[in-house]
Write a protein that holds these residues in place. Sequence first.
Motif, PDB file in Angstrom:
ATOM      1  N   PRO A  19      -3.966   9.332 -18.452  1.00 47.96           N
ATOM      2  CA  PRO A  19      -3.546   8.200 -17.610  1.00 47.96           C
ATOM      3  C   PRO A  19      -4.692   7.317 -17.134  1.00 47.96           C
ATOM      4  CG  PRO A  19      -3.575  10.189 -16.307  1.00 47.96           C
ATOM      5  CD  PRO A  19      -3.903  10.609 -17.715  1.00 47.96           C
ATOM      6  N   ILE A  20      -5.606   6.950 -18.011  1.00 53.64           N
ATOM      7  CA  ILE A  20      -6.668   6.009 -17.664  1.00 53.64           C
ATOM      8  C   ILE A  20      -6.850   5.028 -18.817  1.00 53.64           C
ATOM      9  CG2 ILE A  20      -7.916   7.566 -16.106  1.00 53.64           C
ATOM     10  CD1 ILE A  20      -9.903   8.107 -18.356  1.00 53.64           C
ATOM     11  N   ALA A  21      -7.265   3.821 -18.493  1.00 54.12           N
ATOM     12  CA  ALA A  21      -7.563   2.795 -19.497  1.00 54.12           C
ATOM     13  C   ALA A  21      -9.063   2.525 -19.457  1.00 54.12           C
ATOM     14  CB  ALA A  21      -6.777   1.529 -19.216  1.00 54.12           C
ATOM     15  N   LEU A  22      -9.780   2.948 -20.497  1.00 52.21           N
ATOM     16  CA  LEU A  22     -11.223   2.733 -20.522  1.00 52.21           C
ATOM     17  C   LEU A  22     -11.528   1.272 -20.857  1.00 52.21           C
ATOM     18  CD1 LEU A  22     -12.484   5.971 -22.306  1.00 52.21           C
ATOM     19  CD2 LEU A  22     -12.404   5.464 -19.861  1.00 52.21           C
ATOM     20  N   LYS A  23     -12.501   0.727 -20.134  1.00 46.61           N
ATOM     21  CA  LYS A  23     -12.833  -0.694 -20.291  1.00 46.61           C
ATOM     22  C   LYS A  23     -14.233  -0.922 -20.850  1.00 46.61           C
ATOM     23  CE  LYS A  23     -12.587  -5.072 -17.774  1.00 46.61           C
ATOM     24  NZ  LYS A  23     -12.238  -5.710 -16.475  1.00 46.61           N
ATOM     25  N   ALA A  30     -18.644   6.309 -19.099  1.00 50.54           N
ATOM     26  CA  ALA A  30     -17.532   5.409 -19.394  1.00 50.54           C
ATOM     27  C   ALA A  30     -16.926   4.925 -18.089  1.00 50.54           C
ATOM     28  CB  ALA A  30     -16.478   6.137 -20.228  1.00 50.54           C
ATOM     29  N   TYR A  31     -16.316   3.737 -18.137  1.00 51.35           N
ATOM     30  CA  TYR A  31     -15.730   3.134 -16.938  1.00 51.35           C
ATOM     31  C   TYR A  31     -14.305   2.679 -17.251  1.00 51.35           C
ATOM     32  CZ  TYR A  31     -20.625   3.125 -15.649  1.00 51.35           C
ATOM     33  OH  TYR A  31     -21.917   3.526 -15.393  1.00 51.35           O
ATOM     34  N   ASP A  32     -13.374   2.961 -16.316  1.00 51.21           N
ATOM     35  CA  ASP A  32     -11.998   2.529 -16.544  1.00 51.21           C
ATOM     36  C   ASP A  32     -11.752   1.162 -15.906  1.00 51.21           C
ATOM     37  OD1 ASP A  32     -11.519   2.909 -13.818  1.00 51.21           O
ATOM     38  OD2 ASP A  32     -10.472   4.821 -14.089  1.00 51.21           O
ATOM     39  N   ASP A  33     -10.522   0.659 -16.059  1.00 49.03           N
ATOM     40  CA  ASP A  33     -10.228  -0.686 -15.568  1.00 49.03           C
ATOM     41  C   ASP A  33     -10.132  -0.769 -14.048  1.00 49.03           C
ATOM     42  OD1 ASP A  33      -7.869   0.701 -15.386  1.00 49.03           O
ATOM     43  OD2 ASP A  33      -6.664  -0.759 -16.494  1.00 49.03           O
ATOM     44  N   ASP A  34     -10.226   0.371 -13.375  1.00 45.79           N
ATOM     45  CA  ASP A  34     -10.300   0.387 -11.912  1.00 45.79           C
ATOM     46  C   ASP A  34     -11.733   0.535 -11.415  1.00 45.79           C
ATOM     47  OD1 ASP A  34      -7.526   0.134 -11.437  1.00 45.79           O
ATOM     48  OD2 ASP A  34      -7.240   2.272 -11.865  1.00 45.79           O
ATOM     49  N   GLY A  35     -12.678   0.603 -12.365  1.00 37.33           N
ATOM     50  CA  GLY A  35     -14.089   0.725 -11.994  1.00 37.33           C
ATOM     51  C   GLY A  35     -14.567   2.139 -11.786  1.00 37.33           C
ATOM     52  N   ASN A  36     -13.727   3.145 -12.055  1.00 37.83           N
ATOM     53  CA  ASN A  36     -14.141   4.545 -11.905  1.00 37.83           C
ATOM     54  C   ASN A  36     -15.096   4.946 -13.023  1.00 37.83           C
ATOM     55  OD1 ASN A  36     -12.415   5.165  -9.624  1.00 37.83           O
ATOM     56  ND2 ASN A  36     -10.706   4.998 -11.068  1.00 37.83           N
ATOM     57  N   GLU A  37     -16.084   5.759 -12.695  1.00 41.42           N
ATOM     58  CA  GLU A  37     -17.098   6.206 -13.644  1.00 41.42           C
ATOM     59  C   GLU A  37     -16.817   7.630 -14.109  1.00 41.42           C
ATOM     60  OE1 GLU A  37     -21.626   5.476 -13.243  1.00 41.42           O
ATOM     61  OE2 GLU A  37     -21.354   7.573 -12.604  1.00 41.42           O
ATOM     62  N   TYR A  52     -21.771   5.338 -25.805  1.00 42.62           N
ATOM     63  CA  TYR A  52     -21.226   3.983 -25.810  1.00 42.62           C
ATOM     64  C   TYR A  52     -22.326   2.930 -25.862  1.00 42.62           C
ATOM     65  CZ  TYR A  52     -16.848   6.134 -24.258  1.00 42.62           C
ATOM     66  OH  TYR A  52     -15.711   6.902 -24.174  1.00 42.62           O
ATOM     67  N   SER A  53     -22.072   1.872 -26.622  1.00 44.86           N
ATOM     68  CA  SER A  53     -22.917   0.665 -26.623  1.00 44.86           C
ATOM     69  C   SER A  53     -24.400   1.000 -26.764  1.00 44.86           C
ATOM     70  CB  SER A  53     -22.688  -0.138 -25.327  1.00 44.86           C
ATOM     71  OG  SER A  53     -21.321  -0.434 -25.171  1.00 44.86           O
ATOM     72  N   ASP A  54     -24.701   1.966 -27.610  1.00 41.90           N
ATOM     73  CA  ASP A  54     -26.090   2.359 -27.840  1.00 41.90           C
ATOM     74  C   ASP A  54     -26.890   1.148 -28.334  1.00 41.90           C
ATOM     75  OD1 ASP A  54     -28.223   4.529 -28.483  1.00 41.90           O
ATOM     76  OD2 ASP A  54     -27.965   3.412 -30.359  1.00 41.90           O
ATOM     77  N   THR A  55     -28.001   0.871 -27.682  1.00 44.23           N
ATOM     78  CA  THR A  55     -28.747  -0.369 -27.922  1.00 44.23           C
ATOM     79  C   THR A  55     -29.192  -0.522 -29.375  1.00 44.23           C
ATOM     80  OG1 THR A  55     -29.543  -0.314 -25.645  1.00 44.23           O
ATOM     81  CG2 THR A  55     -30.695  -1.770 -27.167  1.00 44.23           C
ATOM     82  N   GLU A  56     -29.769   0.527 -29.943  1.00 40.67           N
ATOM     83  CA  GLU A  56     -30.273   0.447 -31.322  1.00 40.67           C
ATOM     84  C   GLU A  56     -29.128   0.275 -32.317  1.00 40.67           C
ATOM     85  OE1 GLU A  56     -33.268   3.120 -32.785  1.00 40.67           O
ATOM     86  OE2 GLU A  56     -33.814   3.712 -30.744  1.00 40.67           O
ATOM     87  N   TRP A  57     -28.042   1.010 -32.106  1.00 36.93           N
ATOM     88  CA  TRP A  57     -26.883   0.920 -32.993  1.00 36.93           C
ATOM     89  C   TRP A  57     -26.256  -0.469 -32.914  1.00 36.93           C
ATOM     90  CZ3 TRP A  57     -21.587   0.258 -32.046  1.00 36.93           C
ATOM     91  CH2 TRP A  57     -20.730   0.551 -33.122  1.00 36.93           C
ATOM     92  N   VAL A  58     -26.091  -0.986 -31.694  1.00 36.28           N
ATOM     93  CA  VAL A  58     -25.513  -2.321 -31.500  1.00 36.28           C
ATOM     94  C   VAL A  58     -26.371  -3.376 -32.208  1.00 36.28           C
ATOM     95  CG1 VAL A  58     -25.046  -4.127 -29.788  1.00 36.28           C
ATOM     96  CG2 VAL A  58     -24.300  -1.778 -29.362  1.00 36.28           C
ATOM     97  N   ARG A  59     -27.695  -3.246 -32.112  1.00 32.71           N
ATOM     98  CA  ARG A  59     -28.586  -4.208 -32.760  1.00 32.71           C
ATOM     99  C   ARG A  59     -28.412  -4.173 -34.281  1.00 32.71           C
ATOM    100  NH1 ARG A  59     -33.270  -2.187 -31.369  1.00 32.71           N
ATOM    101  NH2 ARG A  59     -33.257  -3.204 -29.329  1.00 32.71           N
ATOM    102  N   LYS A 349     -10.204  14.066 -12.818  1.00 30.28           N
ATOM    103  CA  LYS A 349     -10.120  13.687 -11.397  1.00 30.28           C
ATOM    104  C   LYS A 349     -11.508  13.634 -10.755  1.00 30.28           C
ATOM    105  CE  LYS A 349      -8.221  15.516  -7.058  1.00 30.28           C
ATOM    106  NZ  LYS A 349      -7.455  16.659  -6.476  1.00 30.28           N
ATOM    107  N   ASN A 350     -12.416  14.478 -11.272  1.00 32.05           N
ATOM    108  CA  ASN A 350     -13.762  14.558 -10.704  1.00 32.05           C
ATOM    109  C   ASN A 350     -14.826  13.911 -11.595  1.00 32.05           C
ATOM    110  OD1 ASN A 350     -13.586  16.259  -8.112  1.00 32.05           O
ATOM    111  ND2 ASN A 350     -12.312  17.408  -9.568  1.00 32.05           N
ATOM    112  N   GLY A 351     -14.372  13.005 -12.465  1.00 25.76           N
ATOM    113  CA  GLY A 351     -15.309  12.145 -13.185  1.00 25.76           C
ATOM    114  C   GLY A 351     -15.902  12.689 -14.457  1.00 25.76           C
ATOM    115  N   VAL A 352     -15.199  13.619 -15.134  1.00 23.07           N
ATOM    116  CA  VAL A 352     -15.678  14.136 -16.422  1.00 23.07           C
ATOM    117  C   VAL A 352     -14.531  14.106 -17.429  1.00 23.07           C
ATOM    118  CG1 VAL A 352     -16.554  16.165 -17.668  1.00 23.07           C
ATOM    119  CG2 VAL A 352     -17.476  15.585 -15.408  1.00 23.07           C
ATOM    120  N   LEU A 353     -14.772  13.533 -18.602  1.00 28.17           N
ATOM    121  CA  LEU A 353     -13.766  13.452 -19.647  1.00 28.17           C
ATOM    122  C   LEU A 353     -13.981  14.562 -20.678  1.00 28.17           C
ATOM    123  CD1 LEU A 353     -13.686   9.590 -20.306  1.00 28.17           C
ATOM    124  CD2 LEU A 353     -12.281  10.943 -18.720  1.00 28.17           C
TER     125      LEU A 353
END
Length: 386
Positions: A19-23, A30-37, A52-59, A349-353
């Motif tokens: 029940p979370i939407a990752l943004k 990772a951060y959801d659409d409510d700003g939770n980390e 996520y969004s690894d700098t070298e990979w993105v480049r 609930k305590n911030g670990v996926l």
Amino acid sequence: MNIKEKDSLYIANTYARFPIALKSGSGSLAYDDDGNEYIDMATGIAVNTFGYSDTEWVRAVTEQLNLLQHTSNLYYSEPCVKLAEMLCEKTGMKKVFFSNSGAEANECAIKVARKYAAAKKGEDCYKIITLKNSFHGRTITTLAATGQDVFHKDFLPLTDGFIHCEANNCEELRELVKKNNVAAIMFEAVQGEGGVLPLTKEFVETIFDLAREYDILTIADEVQTGNGRTGKLYAFMNYGVKPDIFSTAKGLGGGLPLGATVLGSKVENVLGNGDHGSTFGGNPIACAGAVNILSRIDEELLNGVCEKSNYIKEKLTAAKGVKSVSGLGFMLGIETEKDASEVIAECRKNGVLVIKAKNKVRLLPALNIPEELLIKAVDVIIDACK
């Protein structure tokens, strides 16, 4: 309507989503659409190799995006060739066929094995032994290869020619090879969807002994186990063996869809012009990302995976509410006294996926997860298991 309501309205109901939407995300956060980390210990089911969004990979991906996004396989493409060269040089294999997913990579492996066996032993030699509790994909043929009836029941009849052997039962495997005209034996060194269960060294050695004795091909399914996930570049390397064919996907692309079927010397020339194909296979952007991923999976990184894995195992094995911990490297399954779904919800609930495999909590963190985040995540998991 919010994103969850629109998902329910417009997307096929094939996933029991959390029940979370990752943004957004950065590294192992990772951060959801409510700003939770959240500390992500699942990496898109072993896909986001460096988070996520690894700098070298993105480049690397962006540079290729600005050159060519797609060419088709009617033309040569440098990223595709470079990645194939790297895969062969790092494994001692000979040739590569690129596709888009693990299931497609496994389909190709099956086709190669059947064509090879038919040419060498006759058209009646097409049976492939796979293992009970295995998972090889969701196409009709890879479902047939999958040794779990729960995935079969609504989609019969499946492709013929697959025999399922009990994992780690050497005697049953010998009997099946003796009694059947077998083209290949296909295995996952660690059964991921089956509960994160590693094969024994004796059983893997038996597979290869029988393959030599009966001239049977060996196929290692490295879709989830590959690309550093188990503390070796590919999981079969933990056992000191080398298959005739291996498939890989998931973490290879680092977040983009990419599959590869890697062929050894026995089968390097089995596929001829027109025997197989893929519109998007070997896509330049996906391959550029994969080149970056593979270039960074070195001994230092793999040693770090093993060390951190040992930390997780030691902490969790001693924790209250934990029955057992299985797996290799950063592919681990936790058998808990509580229902695994309850533990997963408490972690979230305590911030670990974390995610599930059968009745276990499954951990698939990024290979480069920072030590401080790993320690924090493990503490949350331990508390959730109590």
